[in-house]
Write a protein that holds these residues in place. Structure first.
Motif, PDB file in Angstrom:
ATOM      1  N   ASP A  44      61.030  86.912 -30.090  1.00  0.00           N
ATOM      2  CA  ASP A  44      60.927  85.804 -30.750  1.00  0.00           C
ATOM      3  C   ASP A  44      59.399  85.028 -30.097  1.00  0.00           C
ATOM      4  N   ASP A  45      58.598  85.555 -30.786  1.00  0.00           N
ATOM      5  CA  ASP A  45      57.204  84.982 -30.278  1.00  0.00           C
ATOM      6  C   ASP A  45      57.172  83.561 -30.706  1.00  0.00           C
ATOM      7  N   TYR A  46      57.945  82.967 -31.693  1.00  0.00           N
ATOM      8  CA  TYR A  46      57.814  81.765 -32.134  1.00  0.00           C
ATOM      9  C   TYR A  46      58.353  81.082 -31.126  1.00  0.00           C
ATOM     10  N   SER A  47      59.773  81.067 -30.711  1.00  0.00           N
ATOM     11  CA  SER A  47      60.302  80.058 -29.738  1.00  0.00           C
ATOM     12  C   SER A  47      59.815  80.497 -28.347  1.00  0.00           C
ATOM     13  N   GLY A  48      59.098  81.723 -28.195  1.00  0.00           N
ATOM     14  CA  GLY A  48      58.445  81.869 -27.012  1.00  0.00           C
ATOM     15  C   GLY A  48      59.452  82.927 -26.149  1.00  0.00           C
ATOM     16  N   MET A  49      58.741  83.726 -25.301  1.00  0.00           N
ATOM     17  CA  MET A  49      59.622  84.435 -24.412  1.00  0.00           C
ATOM     18  C   MET A  49      59.050  84.384 -23.095  1.00  0.00           C
ATOM     19  N   LEU A  50      59.944  84.471 -22.034  1.00  0.00           N
ATOM     20  CA  LEU A  50      59.514  84.376 -20.892  1.00  0.00           C
ATOM     21  C   LEU A  50      58.872  85.764 -20.149  1.00  0.00           C
ATOM     22  N   PRO A  51      57.753  85.704 -19.364  1.00  0.00           N
ATOM     23  CA  PRO A  51      57.413  87.008 -18.902  1.00  0.00           C
ATOM     24  C   PRO A  51      58.338  87.223 -17.714  1.00  0.00           C
ATOM     25  N   PRO A  52      58.842  88.736 -18.139  1.00  0.00           N
ATOM     26  CA  PRO A  52      59.796  89.464 -17.038  1.00  0.00           C
ATOM     27  C   PRO A  52      59.624  88.963 -15.696  1.00  0.00           C
ATOM     28  N   LYS A  53      58.377  88.956 -15.230  1.00  0.00           N
ATOM     29  CA  LYS A  53      58.112  88.623 -13.730  1.00  0.00           C
ATOM     30  C   LYS A  53      58.384  87.108 -13.498  1.00  0.00           C
ATOM     31  N   LEU A  54      57.993  86.342 -14.236  1.00  0.00           N
ATOM     32  CA  LEU A  54      58.714  84.897 -13.893  1.00  0.00           C
ATOM     33  C   LEU A  54      59.977  84.572 -14.022  1.00  0.00           C
TER      34      LEU A  54
ATOM     35  N   GLU B  31      64.922  96.195   8.704  1.00  0.00           N
ATOM     36  CA  GLU B  31      64.042  96.863   8.152  1.00  0.00           C
ATOM     37  C   GLU B  31      64.245  96.750   6.617  1.00  0.00           C
ATOM     38  N   ILE B  32      63.261  96.853   5.588  1.00  0.00           N
ATOM     39  CA  ILE B  32      63.386  96.824   4.041  1.00  0.00           C
ATOM     40  C   ILE B  32      63.059  98.039   3.624  1.00  0.00           C
ATOM     41  N   ASP B  33      63.971  97.862   2.168  1.00  0.00           N
ATOM     42  CA  ASP B  33      63.576  99.157   1.623  1.00  0.00           C
ATOM     43  C   ASP B  33      62.429  98.699   0.481  1.00  0.00           C
ATOM     44  N   ALA B  34      61.205  98.718   0.814  1.00  0.00           N
ATOM     45  CA  ALA B  34      60.191  98.238  -0.102  1.00  0.00           C
ATOM     46  C   ALA B  34      60.013  98.649  -1.625  1.00  0.00           C
ATOM     47  N   GLN B  35      60.321  99.851  -1.674  1.00  0.00           N
ATOM     48  CA  GLN B  35      60.360 100.325  -2.960  1.00  0.00           C
ATOM     49  C   GLN B  35      61.517  99.473  -3.859  1.00  0.00           C
ATOM     50  N   GLN B  36      62.588  99.464  -3.365  1.00  0.00           N
ATOM     51  CA  GLN B  36      63.713  98.897  -4.170  1.00  0.00           C
ATOM     52  C   GLN B  36      63.438  97.064  -4.210  1.00  0.00           C
ATOM     53  N   ILE B  37      63.047  96.569  -3.312  1.00  0.00           N
ATOM     54  CA  ILE B  37      62.521  95.060  -3.174  1.00  0.00           C
ATOM     55  C   ILE B  37      61.805  94.633  -4.142  1.00  0.00           C
ATOM     56  N   ILE B  38      60.685  95.371  -4.275  1.00  0.00           N
ATOM     57  CA  ILE B  38      59.443  95.068  -4.843  1.00  0.00           C
ATOM     58  C   ILE B  38      59.790  95.136  -6.361  1.00  0.00           C
ATOM     59  N   ARG B  39      60.899  95.887  -6.848  1.00  0.00           N
ATOM     60  CA  ARG B  39      61.520  95.655  -8.231  1.00  0.00           C
ATOM     61  C   ARG B  39      61.991  94.283  -8.449  1.00  0.00           C
ATOM     62  N   LYS B  40      62.426  93.776  -7.506  1.00  0.00           N
ATOM     63  CA  LYS B  40      63.053  92.389  -7.795  1.00  0.00           C
ATOM     64  C   LYS B  40      62.125  91.255  -7.202  1.00  0.00           C
TER      65      LYS B  40
ATOM     66  N   VAL C  15      54.199  99.393  -4.418  1.00  0.00           N
ATOM     67  CA  VAL C  15      53.409  98.487  -5.406  1.00  0.00           C
ATOM     68  C   VAL C  15      54.270  98.099  -6.703  1.00  0.00           C
ATOM     69  N   GLN C  16      53.871  97.046  -7.192  1.00  0.00           N
ATOM     70  CA  GLN C  16      54.721  96.454  -8.367  1.00  0.00           C
ATOM     71  C   GLN C  16      54.696  97.578  -9.339  1.00  0.00           C
ATOM     72  N   PRO C  17      55.851  97.796  -9.969  1.00  0.00           N
ATOM     73  CA  PRO C  17      56.018  98.772 -11.220  1.00  0.00           C
ATOM     74  C   PRO C  17      55.458  98.249 -12.417  1.00  0.00           C
ATOM     75  N   PHE C  18      54.226  98.165 -12.465  1.00  0.00           N
ATOM     76  CA  PHE C  18      53.402  97.496 -13.519  1.00  0.00           C
ATOM     77  C   PHE C  18      53.889  98.074 -14.962  1.00  0.00           C
ATOM     78  N   LYS C  19      53.993  99.519 -14.881  1.00  0.00           N
ATOM     79  CA  LYS C  19      54.344  99.939 -16.397  1.00  0.00           C
ATOM     80  C   LYS C  19      55.635  99.751 -16.878  1.00  0.00           C
ATOM     81  N   GLU C  20      56.604  99.778 -15.957  1.00  0.00           N
ATOM     82  CA  GLU C  20      58.188  99.247 -16.323  1.00  0.00           C
ATOM     83  C   GLU C  20      58.053  97.882 -17.003  1.00  0.00           C
ATOM     84  N   LEU C  21      57.263  97.054 -15.888  1.00  0.00           N
ATOM     85  CA  LEU C  21      57.143  95.537 -16.436  1.00  0.00           C
ATOM     86  C   LEU C  21      56.736  95.443 -17.811  1.00  0.00           C
ATOM     87  N   SER C  22      55.706  96.151 -17.933  1.00  0.00           N
ATOM     88  CA  SER C  22      54.920  95.759 -19.333  1.00  0.00           C
ATOM     89  C   SER C  22      55.572  96.372 -20.411  1.00  0.00           C
ATOM     90  N   ALA C  23      56.587  97.526 -19.983  1.00  0.00           N
ATOM     91  CA  ALA C  23      57.286  98.256 -21.157  1.00  0.00           C
ATOM     92  C   ALA C  23      58.409  97.254 -21.416  1.00  0.00           C
TER      93      ALA C  23
END
Ligand SMILES: C[S@@+](CC[C@H](N)C(=O)[O-])C[C@H]1O[C@@H](n2cnc3c(N)ncnc32)[C@H](O)[C@@H]1O
Length: 410
Positions: free
Chosen positions: A192-202, A44-53, A175-183
């Motif tokens: 550092d918008d010049y060197s570029g930053m990786l999106p947290p999801k990636l 069985e999986i803990d979906a709430q926990q796993i979706i954060r990862k 569901v994906q915690p979209f608010k936390e991800l965007s925060a």
């Protein structure tokens, strides 16, 4: 248990991440389409926990019914009645109950209204007044699901998945915690918008593709403002090392860690973090880190100048420089990583009008003890797309540089 996963914009990447996290075998895959994956899991999986990862998954849910299409109307009726017991736990319902229906399949789900009315009627018979949550799209977005409390005691999202021959019905668990991800994406102070930053999801996807376990030592030798390291900390990794040739980058990473510790509620507070951040040219990595000390490297290296005249000649020249830098970096990785350890790297692929320029892997990996690993070995499905050297591609609309994700193993 059967679970469904609603996949993100890049289904191959989302699927590869799930394969790596659950170590699933081809026979556990019951269905895989552009948007959905259904798998059989022993535990069985803990979906709430796993979706954060999971950076590449939008929703996780459990499957309750599976049947072959076509079914008669009567059969649907029985299913709707069963749904009431299996999907909708009304024991704790006080006040109004919300429900929504999302259909993932070709065409329209003709019985949707019928199903909604049945659910409403059955709830009414139990003395519960309900609201059918709808949206213009065929499926409810994570935002709608969350705002209407469809993953709670007060609501449910019924998910119907069809691959044309079979149909599965289940309910969403997280569901994906979209608010936390965007925060985290836009709120971090060290930017550092010049060197570029990786999106947290990636960043999460790359970490998951490394197959590293929480106790492992994880290194990002081109850490920039620290996206990979901070995401790893949130996922539960405790032993992190980050370095970068730029002092500003290392300072940005420090600031972002401070921000994370004091602002992010989901930070596992019982975890003792052991983080080392320092300035270092990747070519001298083995002077700072002991041999075989690292279990996994996850990194988005320097991807070339962010501003230049984009013609083929210039791009080829940048490609040559990067091949040399990565070749030297990988030589250092080989010294500090344990045998069997993985290095997950982003390599740029430069889009021109008619074709894209990829880096030459034979130059980068010349005389190397690393080889490229196929993350989808044994999986066969028409939606899965790997390059001919078994790497994955991440692209975003309108971007001139695509990211090639390369999984290397020593
Ligand atoms: C694309 S950025 C990494 C961004 C990072 N993933 C993030 O999200 O913040 C590449 C980084 O590589 C660093 N860099 C460039 N050459 C380097 C070298 N020889 N050794 C170490 N770091 C280097 C740059 O300072 C820059 O911070």
């Amino acid at each position: 248990m059967r679970y469904f996963f609603i996949l993100g914009n890049n289904p191959t990447l989302s699927f590869a991440e799930i394969v790596s996290v659950f170590k699933i075998k081809p026979e556990q895959v019951l269905a895989l389409t552009e948007k959905t994956l259904i798998i059989e899991l022993a535990q069985e999986i803990d979906a709430q926990q796993i979706i954060r990862k999971l950076g590449g998954t939008i929703k996780i849910g459990v499957i309750n019914f599976q049947f072959s299409i076509p079914r008669t109307r009567d059969n649907f009726q029985t299913i709707f009645n069963d749904l009431m017991f299996k999907l909708i736990n009304t024991n704790n319902v006080v006040g109004k109950f919300n429900f929504g229906i999302s259909y993932y399949g070709a065409g329209k789900f003709k019985q949707e209204k019928n199903l909604a009315m049945e659910i409403k009627k059955a709830l009414k018979e139990k003395g519960i007044s309900s609201r059918w949550v709808t949206s213009r799209e065929k499926v409810l977005s994570s935002v709608v699901v969350e705002q209407n409390k469809l993953v709670s005691d007060r609501g449910v999202e019924v998910v119907i998945i069809s691959d044309g021959t079979k149909c599965w019905i289940g309910k969403t668990l997280a569901v994906q915690p979209f608010k936390e991800l965007s925060a985290r994406d836009y709120g971090r102070p060290g930017r550092d918008d010049y060197s570029g930053m990786l999106p947290p999801k990636l960043a999460q996807i790359l970490i998951n593709l490394s197959g590293a376990e929480f106790g492992n030592v994880l290194l990002d030798p081109f850490c920039g403002s620290g996206t990979i390291l901070t995401e790893a900390a949130l996922m539960g990794f405790q032993n992190l090392i980050g370095c970068d040739i730029s002092e500003k980058a290392v300072e940005d990473s420090r600031q972002n860690f401070k921000f994370l510790m004091s602002n992010v509620k989901s930070m596992p507070n019982d975890i003792m973090l052991n983080i080392k951040l320092f300035v270092c040219d990747v070519k001298k990595l083995s002077r700072k880190i002991k041999p075989n000390f690292i279990e996994a490297i996850v990194t988005e290296p320097y991807l070339g100048p962010s501003r230049m005249e984009r013609n083929e000649k210039n791009i080829r020249a940048v490609a040559r420089q990067l091949e040399e830098l990565y070749h030297q970096a990988i030589g250092e990785f080989a010294k500090v990583i344990k045998p069997g350890g993985r290095a997950v790297m982003v390599w740029p692929a430069f889009k021109l009008d008619k074709f894209a320029i990829f880096l030459d892997s034979s130059r980068i990996l010349a005389n190397s003890s690393f080889k490229i690993i196929n993350p989808l070995l044994g999986f066969n499905n028409k939606i899965l797309r790997l390059t001919n050297r078994n790497t994955l591609i991440y692209r975003r609309e309108g971007q001139k540089i695509e990211r090639e994700i390369v999984i290397l193993e020593k």
